[in-house]
Structure formats: C-alpha cells, structure tokens
Scaffold this motif. Structure first.
Motif: not given
Length: 241
Positions: A106-112, A146-156, A179-189
C-alpha cells in the motif's frame, strides 16, 4: 514505568520497530521466524511478542479487526517508543489481475474508515512512508514475489447493502484492494510522526463472494499461506535493512 491500559506492556518491553497484524494467531506465525522470542502480554484482541530478526529487536502485536482497535495498538505502541511500524494484513482484491496469495504494497489508502476521521478531516491524506515502501518493493522484486503497489481502500464493514456498488466504484478508479485498518494506521501514524507501511496478502478475488474467500483463507489454502509468509519476510527485512 506505567503499563499501557490495553496492550498491557511497559516501554522497556517494546522495541522501536514493530509489526502489527489483525489476527492473534498470526503473531505466533511471525514469531516463528524470530529468535530469542519472548511472550509479552495478551488482552482481548491484543497479543504481543518480541524477538530478534538477525540482530534487530522487533515487537509483534495483533490488533483485531478494524480501525478502532488498530489505533489503540498504534497509540500505545507509540507511547512505548515505537518509531517504525509495518502492518501485515489481508485484503480483498478490487482488480481482476490480482491473484489469491499475491501481495499488495500500500502506497496510500482511501479513508473510508471512521477511526481516522475521528482525528483529522477527510482531506488529510493517508500515505505510507516512502522508504519502507521502497524496501518492501525491493524485497519482492529480488525474491520474484508477485506484488502490486498502489492505493488501497480501508472501510468499516464487509456487509453494507451497497457493497458491490462500492467495490465497482473503487475498481473503476484503479484501487487495488480493500482492508479495514491501513488508512487509519497511515493517517494517525503520520500525525504521530511514525514511519508506517502496510503489506497485504490478497485472500479474495475481485467479485468473489467475501464469505467464500475468507473461508478459504481460514482453511489455510496454500496460496494464502505462501502469500502471508512472503509478506512477513518482506516486512521483517524492510525493518532490518
């Protein structure tokens, strides 16, 4: 020194490099690749162990499911002196070329998610530490993973009434997985001045039924298990490089 109220450890027990994961049992699988392993604590969804990878001391902590408990872990690990943190998690693909067992860096995440929204306005970006991302990518290239880099979306929630519409919306915008956690960890981190990254194993094909995909993962399919091991080794090497 005071013990943290949820993860039940004191600062002297925790290294400055940490791995977090959702599933408590995954802590054991990560710890199996470490030496001098010590069990630190267990409370609710939080299981903590510490060990060495090479000469580097690493703390491993489970967070359960979702942003709220992941942020409790991040905040309390931060209070204990953690400076670098990598999430090893699972995700559902939002693109058809991502196979079961592939890893997503994950390079970045949608904050849902609601967790990060409780800290800062939605216009604040959720993005990973670029040096850790580069190390994860380098390891995967070197080991032909086999790896892919880019944006993910985190939701609830997996089970909203409009789930398929949401998946199709973000699929059309090139988001790799959910997933459900990455955006929160990136933001608050980022707010806490931590270096944070995330590497996720894909456990659900795009447009596959979520329950079927998760059940395949729980049954420890060979592809998922191999993908998780790849993610663990990539994270360990990124923290120790």
């Amino acid at each position: 020194m005071s013990i943290q109220p949820h993860i039940l450890v004191a600062p002297h027990q925790v290294s400055d490099k940490a791995i977090v994961c959702g599933e408590p049992a995954r802590v054991n699988r990560i710890a199996s690749l470490l030496t001098e392993v010590e069990f630190l604590a267990e409370n609710r969804e939080f299981r903590l162990m510490r060990g060495r990878y090479g000469q580097i001391l690493i703390t491993v902590c489970s967070t359960g499911i979702g942003a709220p408990s992941a942020l409790i872990a991040l905040e309390e690990l931060h209070q204990c002196g953690v400076k670098q943190l990598i999430r090893i998690g699972s995700a559902g693909a939002l693109q058809p070329h991502i196979a079961i067992g592939d890893v997503i860096i994950a390079e970045a995440a949608v904050r849902d998610d609601g967790g990060s929204a409780s800290y800062v306005k939605p216009s604040f970006p959720a993005y990973a530490n670029h040096r850790l991302v580069a190390k994860l990518q380098e390891y995967c290239v070197q080991h032909r993973i086999s790896a892919h880099s880019g944006v993910v979306r985190s939701h609830d929630s997996f089970y909203t009434d409009q789930e398929q519409d949401l998946c199709n919306y973000w699929h059309r915008r090139g988001v790799l997985g959910a997933d459900m956690e990455t955006a929160a960890l990136f933001t608050v981190g980022r707010l806490r001045e931590l270096e944070v990254a995330a590497i996720l194993t894909n456990v659900v094909l795009f447009e596959q039924d979520v329950k079927a995909g998760v059940n395949d993962y729980v049954a420890a399919s060979q592809a998922c298990a191999q993908g998780e091991r790849h993610a663990i080794l990539a994270a360990l090497n990124a923290l120790c490089d």
